[in-house]
Write a protein that holds these residues in place. Structure first.
Motif, PDB file in Angstrom:
ATOM      1  N   LYS A 141      10.996  -1.041  -9.273  1.00 36.67           N
ATOM      2  CA  LYS A 141      10.429   0.167 -10.581  1.00 36.67           C
ATOM      3  C   LYS A 141       8.921  -1.134 -10.936  1.00 36.67           C
ATOM      4  CE  LYS A 141      14.075   2.510 -11.674  1.00 36.67           C
ATOM      5  NZ  LYS A 141      14.256   3.198 -11.480  1.00 36.67           N
ATOM      6  N   THR A 142       8.727  -1.879 -10.481  1.00 33.05           N
ATOM      7  CA  THR A 142       7.268  -2.992 -11.386  1.00 33.05           C
ATOM      8  C   THR A 142       6.639  -1.963 -10.497  1.00 33.05           C
ATOM      9  OG1 THR A 142       8.364  -5.138 -10.695  1.00 33.05           O
ATOM     10  CG2 THR A 142       6.020  -4.582 -10.741  1.00 33.05           C
ATOM     11  N   THR A 143       5.313  -1.688 -11.975  1.00 35.90           N
ATOM     12  CA  THR A 143       4.508  -0.630 -11.140  1.00 35.90           C
ATOM     13  C   THR A 143       3.136  -1.633 -11.312  1.00 35.90           C
ATOM     14  OG1 THR A 143       3.967  -0.232 -13.495  1.00 35.90           O
ATOM     15  CG2 THR A 143       5.303   0.619 -12.902  1.00 35.90           C
ATOM     16  N   ALA A 144       2.020  -1.188 -10.435  1.00 35.97           N
ATOM     17  CA  ALA A 144       0.989  -1.790 -10.141  1.00 35.97           C
ATOM     18  C   ALA A 144      -0.153  -0.678 -10.761  1.00 35.97           C
ATOM     19  CB  ALA A 144       1.057  -2.399  -9.013  1.00 35.97           C
ATOM     20  N   VAL A 145      -1.401  -0.238 -11.587  1.00 39.06           N
ATOM     21  CA  VAL A 145      -2.227   0.435 -12.294  1.00 39.06           C
ATOM     22  C   VAL A 145      -3.797  -0.211 -12.064  1.00 39.06           C
ATOM     23  CG1 VAL A 145      -2.365   2.514 -14.344  1.00 39.06           C
ATOM     24  CG2 VAL A 145      -0.556   1.235 -13.693  1.00 39.06           C
ATOM     25  N   ARG A 146      -4.176   0.916 -11.227  1.00 36.07           N
ATOM     26  CA  ARG A 146      -5.722   0.664 -11.010  1.00 36.07           C
ATOM     27  C   ARG A 146      -6.678   0.290 -12.498  1.00 36.07           C
ATOM     28  NH1 ARG A 146      -8.624   0.695  -5.882  1.00 36.07           N
ATOM     29  NH2 ARG A 146      -6.864   2.225  -5.622  1.00 36.07           N
TER      30      ARG A 146
END
Length: 385
Positions: A141-146
């Protein structure tokens, strides 16, 4: 050229003579040894020439076979692996960074881990109560957004070993391109330890934490590899880390057997030594068989890794076989020692708790069996088609 037999003997002497007396030190707390105890032990390891023994001055790792010889000796005490800097998660993280980090990342993050002047944490597992990634990383579920030349990471992680007190973090998060791995300095105000969990084991510095990652901004050059490489790079760490668990805990099983054997050979009951009663002697004999099988299984997987194979299947089999065998060993050691075995007056009780957790950590036995069964089915059905 390092003589592994000599180094292995040197480590064993250090652990037995120097480290073991620290097992009764009050700085061994419910969530692992305190930071000052870790520093003290590592200073002693440096003086003895046994710090991070499986990594050469060149930065290269010794073979997995040789690593097994060394790590089993550090595992003779739960504090031995910490003192010699072969403990989880640092050992696996060092291996990963040695294979996947660029030169700048190695200089910034890896070097202080290898010298034992910093600890690290690997942030992958997520709370099951929130539907996150436990034994199934695809549920992440952990997200990374540029965001420009940064990535912004949000999520919650749990069972993060050593997060409390770590200086280097490796965080897995999901981006549009797929899973990614990011390096970060710790402690960080946006990586918040919500609580340290009360677990059955108590040997790892910092314990196991639940962590909130709240709008953590990570520069793009702190990503390991490229966007979407996360699962592939995690596989680099996977099999060797599973195997090093087996190595260390086998050392613990060997020591538990020694303690129980000494007790059985010195304590009398019903007119003879306990070891002379079949019910006791047979348990020790069964333990010896299990321990020998553990060592053979470890060597089998080590050979596969040394041949350059991924050994994911082999390491999965070893993780099941070794963790289950060592649990039998620890359980029988307690039984041999009777009431003394369940008290904290004996290290066998402590080893039992540590080894019981091993059946869960790095994938529960049942998950590994399920994965192996899928492969068996696929192979069998494809042979029929």
């Amino acid at each position: 050229m390092t003589n592994i037999d000599d180094l292995s003997s040197k480590i064993e002497t250090f652990v037995r003579d120097v480290v073991v007396p620290y097992e009764s030190d009050p700085r061994n707390e419910d969530h692992g040894p305190t930071e000052d105890l870790v520093v003290e032990l590592r200073d002693l390891a440096r003086k003895a020439g046994v710090m991070t023994p499986h990594i050469l001055k060149s930065g290269e790792h010794v073979s997995q076979r040789d690593t097994a010889s060394l790590l089993k000796k550090t595992g003779l005490s739960a504090l031995g692996s910490i003192a010699c800097n072969t403990a989880s998660p640092d050992e696996g993280n060092m291996f990963l960074l040695g294979k996947a980090a660029n030169e700048e990342q190695k200089s910034r993050y890896l070097e202080r881990l290898v010298t034992g002047h910093a600890r690290s944490a690997f942030f992958m597992t997520e709370p099951s109560s929130e539907g996150g990634a436990g034994s199934d990383p695809s549920m992440m579920k952990t997200t990374a957004v540029r965001d420009g030349n940064h990535w912004v990471i949000n999520g919650r992680k749990t069972f993060i070993t050593g997060a409390q007190g770590a200086e280097v973090g490796i965080i897995m998060a999901k981006a549009e391109e797929g899973a990614c791995l990011f390096l970060t300095e710790l402690p960080h105000p946006d990586v918040k330890i919500e609580r340290v969990l009360d677990t059955i084991d108590s040997s790892m510095p910092g314990g196991h934490s639940q962590v909130l990652i709240d709008n953590l901004r990570v520069p793009a050059d702190q990503m390991l590899g490229n966007p979407g490489d996360g699962f592939r790079l995690a596989q680099v760490r996977l099999a060797p880390a599973r195997l090093s668990h087996c190595m260390r805990w086998t050392g613990m099983g060997i020591r538990a057997q020694e303690i129980a054997t000494e007790y059985a050979c010195s304590r009398e009951g019903f007119g003879k030594l306990l070891v002379d009663h079949e019910g006791v002697g047979f348990m020790l004999a069964e333990n010896q068989i299990d321990l020998q099988q553990c060592e053979l299984m470890i060597d089998w997987v080590a050979d596969a890794l040394d041949r350059g194979e991924t050994a994911n299947v082999e390491s999965s089999m070893a993780k099941v076989a070794v963790s289950e065998a060592l649990f039998r060993v620890a359980d029988k050691c307690i039984q041999v020692m009777g009431g003394m075995g369940v008290t904290q007056d004996s290290m066998v009780e402590h080893f039992f708790r540590e080894i019981r957790a091993f059946r869960i950590y790095d994938g529960p036995t049942e998950v590994h069996k399920w994965s192996l069964a899928k492969k068996i089915k696929k192979k069998t059905l494809s042979a029929k088609s």
